[in-house]
Design an enzyme around this catalytic site. Structure first.
Site, PDB file in Angstrom:
ATOM      1  N   CYS A  66       0.813  -1.221   0.000  1.00  0.00           N
ATOM      2  CA  CYS A  66       0.000   0.000   0.000  1.00  0.00           C
ATOM      3  C   CYS A  66       0.848   1.274   0.000  1.00  0.00           C
ATOM      4  O   CYS A  66       0.565   2.225  -0.741  1.00  0.00           O
ATOM      5  CB  CYS A  66      -0.952   0.003   1.184  1.00  0.00           C
ATOM      6  SG  CYS A  66      -0.216  -0.671   2.686  1.00  0.00           S
ATOM      7  N   HIS A 103      -2.998   6.061   4.472  1.00  0.00           N
ATOM      8  CA  HIS A 103      -1.587   6.345   4.731  1.00  0.00           C
ATOM      9  C   HIS A 103      -1.236   7.731   4.175  1.00  0.00           C
ATOM     10  O   HIS A 103      -1.700   8.111   3.097  1.00  0.00           O
ATOM     11  CB  HIS A 103      -0.679   5.334   4.024  1.00  0.00           C
ATOM     12  CG  HIS A 103      -0.787   3.927   4.538  1.00  0.00           C
ATOM     13  ND1 HIS A 103      -1.392   3.596   5.730  1.00  0.00           N
ATOM     14  CD2 HIS A 103      -0.329   2.756   4.002  1.00  0.00           C
ATOM     15  CE1 HIS A 103      -1.304   2.276   5.906  1.00  0.00           C
ATOM     16  NE2 HIS A 103      -0.673   1.754   4.883  1.00  0.00           N
TER      17      HIS A 103
HETATM   18  N1  NAP Z   1      -4.393  -3.749   5.075  1.00  0.00           N
HETATM   19  C1  NAP Z   1      -3.774  -3.106   4.087  1.00  0.00           C
HETATM   20  O1  NAP Z   1      -3.776  -1.851   4.007  1.00  0.00           O
HETATM   21  C2  NAP Z   1      -3.051  -3.883   3.003  1.00  0.00           C
HETATM   22  C3  NAP Z   1      -2.584  -3.193   1.893  1.00  0.00           C
HETATM   23  C4  NAP Z   1      -1.895  -3.885   0.888  1.00  0.00           C
HETATM   24  C5  NAP Z   1      -1.693  -5.242   1.045  1.00  0.00           C
HETATM   25  N2  NAP Z   1      -2.147  -5.887   2.158  1.00  0.00           N
HETATM   26  C6  NAP Z   1      -1.898  -7.320   2.259  1.00  0.00           C
HETATM   27  O2  NAP Z   1      -3.144  -8.009   2.080  1.00  0.00           O
HETATM   28  C7  NAP Z   1      -3.131  -9.222   2.850  1.00  0.00           C
HETATM   29  C8  NAP Z   1      -4.372  -9.257   3.758  1.00  0.00           C
HETATM   30  O3  NAP Z   1      -4.305  -8.152   4.634  1.00  0.00           O
HETATM   31  P1  NAP Z   1      -5.529  -7.733   5.586  1.00  0.00           P
HETATM   32  O4  NAP Z   1      -5.132  -6.398   6.096  1.00  0.00           O
HETATM   33  O5  NAP Z   1      -6.835  -7.892   4.892  1.00  0.00           O
HETATM   34  O6  NAP Z   1      -5.395  -8.845   6.757  1.00  0.00           O
HETATM   35  P2  NAP Z   1      -6.524  -9.431   7.726  1.00  0.00           P
HETATM   36  O7  NAP Z   1      -7.568  -8.424   8.009  1.00  0.00           O
HETATM   37  O8  NAP Z   1      -5.783 -10.019   8.875  1.00  0.00           O
HETATM   38  O9  NAP Z   1      -7.203 -10.627   6.855  1.00  0.00           O
HETATM   39  C9  NAP Z   1      -6.510 -11.812   6.546  1.00  0.00           C
HETATM   40  C10 NAP Z   1      -7.395 -12.738   5.710  1.00  0.00           C
HETATM   41  O10 NAP Z   1      -6.647 -13.942   5.447  1.00  0.00           O
HETATM   42  C11 NAP Z   1      -7.355 -15.070   5.989  1.00  0.00           C
HETATM   43  N3  NAP Z   1      -6.439 -16.046   6.581  1.00  0.00           N
HETATM   44  C12 NAP Z   1      -5.591 -15.855   7.622  1.00  0.00           C
HETATM   45  N4  NAP Z   1      -4.944 -17.013   7.910  1.00  0.00           N
HETATM   46  C13 NAP Z   1      -5.413 -17.938   7.047  1.00  0.00           C
HETATM   47  C14 NAP Z   1      -5.148 -19.318   6.841  1.00  0.00           C
HETATM   48  N5  NAP Z   1      -4.267 -19.971   7.592  1.00  0.00           N
HETATM   49  N6  NAP Z   1      -5.807 -19.960   5.849  1.00  0.00           N
HETATM   50  C15 NAP Z   1      -6.714 -19.311   5.081  1.00  0.00           C
HETATM   51  N7  NAP Z   1      -7.013 -17.993   5.222  1.00  0.00           N
HETATM   52  C16 NAP Z   1      -6.365 -17.317   6.190  1.00  0.00           C
HETATM   53  C17 NAP Z   1      -8.229 -14.502   7.081  1.00  0.00           C
HETATM   54  O11 NAP Z   1      -9.308 -15.408   7.305  1.00  0.00           O
HETATM   55  P3  NAP Z   1      -9.987 -15.516   8.787  1.00  0.00           P
HETATM   56  O12 NAP Z   1     -10.860 -14.297   8.929  1.00  0.00           O
HETATM   57  O13 NAP Z   1     -10.749 -16.779   8.691  1.00  0.00           O
HETATM   58  O14 NAP Z   1      -8.861 -15.542   9.769  1.00  0.00           O
HETATM   59  C18 NAP Z   1      -8.664 -13.177   6.436  1.00  0.00           C
HETATM   60  O15 NAP Z   1      -9.697 -13.425   5.499  1.00  0.00           O
HETATM   61  C19 NAP Z   1      -1.799  -9.235   3.611  1.00  0.00           C
HETATM   62  O16 NAP Z   1      -0.851  -9.983   2.887  1.00  0.00           O
HETATM   63  C20 NAP Z   1      -1.393  -7.769   3.627  1.00  0.00           C
HETATM   64  O17 NAP Z   1       0.007  -7.599   3.717  1.00  0.00           O
HETATM   65  C21 NAP Z   1      -2.837  -5.257   3.137  1.00  0.00           C
END
Ligand code: NAP
Length: 338
Positions: A128, A245
């Site tokens: 991001c 951000h």
């Molecule tokens: N947040 C940001 O601003 C942003 C920006 C760019 C990129 N990203 C990237 O996008 C990705 C997700 O980020 P997020 O912020 O959305 O995180 P998050 O809110 O923690 O969500 C994680 C997702 O992955 C699933 N998950 C976690 N462990 C798992 C497993 N063992 N098997 C299958 N599914 C699993 C979770 O499912 P459950 O709900 O069932 O646990 C949830 O749907 C990350 O790689 C992050 O670096 C995030």
């Protein structure tokens, strides 16, 4: 058209927004699947008038799927993507794990959409903090070639997913309940309480004293702009802001860019909104940019400490342009062009 589309990580901060973006942008599909961890199996998510039940993310879940949009933690993406790649036409991944692999295009559609043409079943969406900076750098680079960037980020808690925002709320409540004094409180996402605090560490320690988040700003920028000579000195800081951000960027270019020229270049760049009038108090803040898809730029100044150097401030919604929207835009580009 992709007949069957799956969102992997559908219950997370980014996944939830992807689901919203698919609906708002009227993404064409015949069947939609939502996948997450075992914890979420059975959760019902309304989608375009249907109730879709979340399934477990496992290799068989990708049978018959054409397009996957993934937003899971890095280790989950590392494990599920090789199997999914054998079964589906294309995966667009938000995680950090695959971004720097040479055969994986790293794409911001306004900047380097053509790179998608070389994909081998997987396209990555950048981090991001990189995305918003590179959208802003692109017109300056095209005009005057970027040589060096010094960037300090002010990153929202939603960048650490749903646990990050729970920390912001719980730690802020603890501070308020303690007569507006710091106190010990539990954290899920950050090493210290984030309420009324700022933390100069995002990601783990890497070489030369930089963090993993900081080095993404270097390596991803070079890859997207296809210029390994660009130098970047990044400092990434978590601040108690729920979403969006902000970045202070100082950019040295091969030839001079005046403030007026920079404004003209930013105005012409797709995906950039100019808010740049200090005397009218017009500059972007997370308050202005939350829940939008553009990169907002303001506070443009010539760097008074160096020639051919320009300073500006930019803000974007890290969950939308920094993640969900960018991934959906990549999928739309593939739909329309390949
Ligand atoms: N947040 C940001 O601003 C942003 C920006 C760019 C990129 N990203 C990237 O996008 C990705 C997700 O980020 P997020 O912020 O959305 O995180 P998050 O809110 O923690 O969500 C994680 C997702 O992955 C699933 N998950 C976690 N462990 C798992 C497993 N063992 N098997 C299958 N599914 C699993 C979770 O499912 P459950 O709900 O069932 O646990 C949830 O749907 C990350 O790689 C992050 O670096 C995030």
């Amino acid at each position: 058209m992709f007949d069957t589309v799956a969102v992997a990580g559908a219950t997370g901060a980014v996944g939830t927004l992807m689901i919203r973006m698919f609906q708002e942008r009227k993404f064409p599909y015949k069947k939609m699947k939502f996948l997450a961890s075992k914890r979420s199996v059975g959760t019902v998510i309304p989608f375009n008038g249907e109730d879709i039940v979340v399934e477990e993310l496992c290799p068989e879940a990708f049978d018959g799927v054409d397009l996957v949009i993934g937003s899971t933690p890095d280790d989950v993406a590392r494990d599920f993507i090789p199997e999914a790649r054998k079964r589906v036409k294309v995966i667009v991944d938000e995680s950090g794990y695959w971004r720097m692999f040479p055969d994986v295009p790293l794409v911001i559609p306004e900047v380097n959409a053509e790179a998608i043409r070389k994909h081998k079943g997987l396209v990555s969406s950048p981090n991001c903090s990189t995305t918003q900076m590179v959208v802003a750098l692109k017109p300056l680079h095209d005009y005057a070639r970027v040589r060096r960037v010094v960037v300090s980020t002010y990153q929202a808690t939603s960048g650490a997913g749903l646990p990050g925002n729970r920390d912001l709320v719980n730690n802020s409540k603890a501070w308020l309940d303690n007569d507006c004094q710091y106190c010990e409180c539990e954290t899920e996402a950050f090493p210290y309480p984030i309420g009324f605090n700022c933390i100069p560490q995002i990601g783990g320690e890497r070489e030369f004293g930089y963090t993993s988040e900081e080095l993404k700003l270097l390596h991803e920028t070079r890859k997207i702009l296809d210029d390994p000579s660009i130098q970047v000195c990044p400092t990434a800081v978590r601040v108690p802001v729920a979403n969006c951000h902000s970045e202070s960027v100082v950019v040295e270019t091969e030839r001079k860019i005046t403030v007026e020229k920079a404004r003209e270049l930013f105005r012409a760049m797709p995906g950039v909104v100019l808010m740049d009038d200090l005397s009218a108090k017009s500059y972007p803040t997370p308050y202005h940019c939350h829940d939008t898809d553009d990169v907002y730029v303001g506070r443009i100044r010539e760097d008074i400490s160096a020639p051919n150097s320009l300073a500006f401030w930019c803000v974007a919604d890290n969950l939308r342009k920094g993640a969900a929207t960018n991934a959906v835009q990549i999928a739309e580009w593939i739909q329309q062009n390949l």
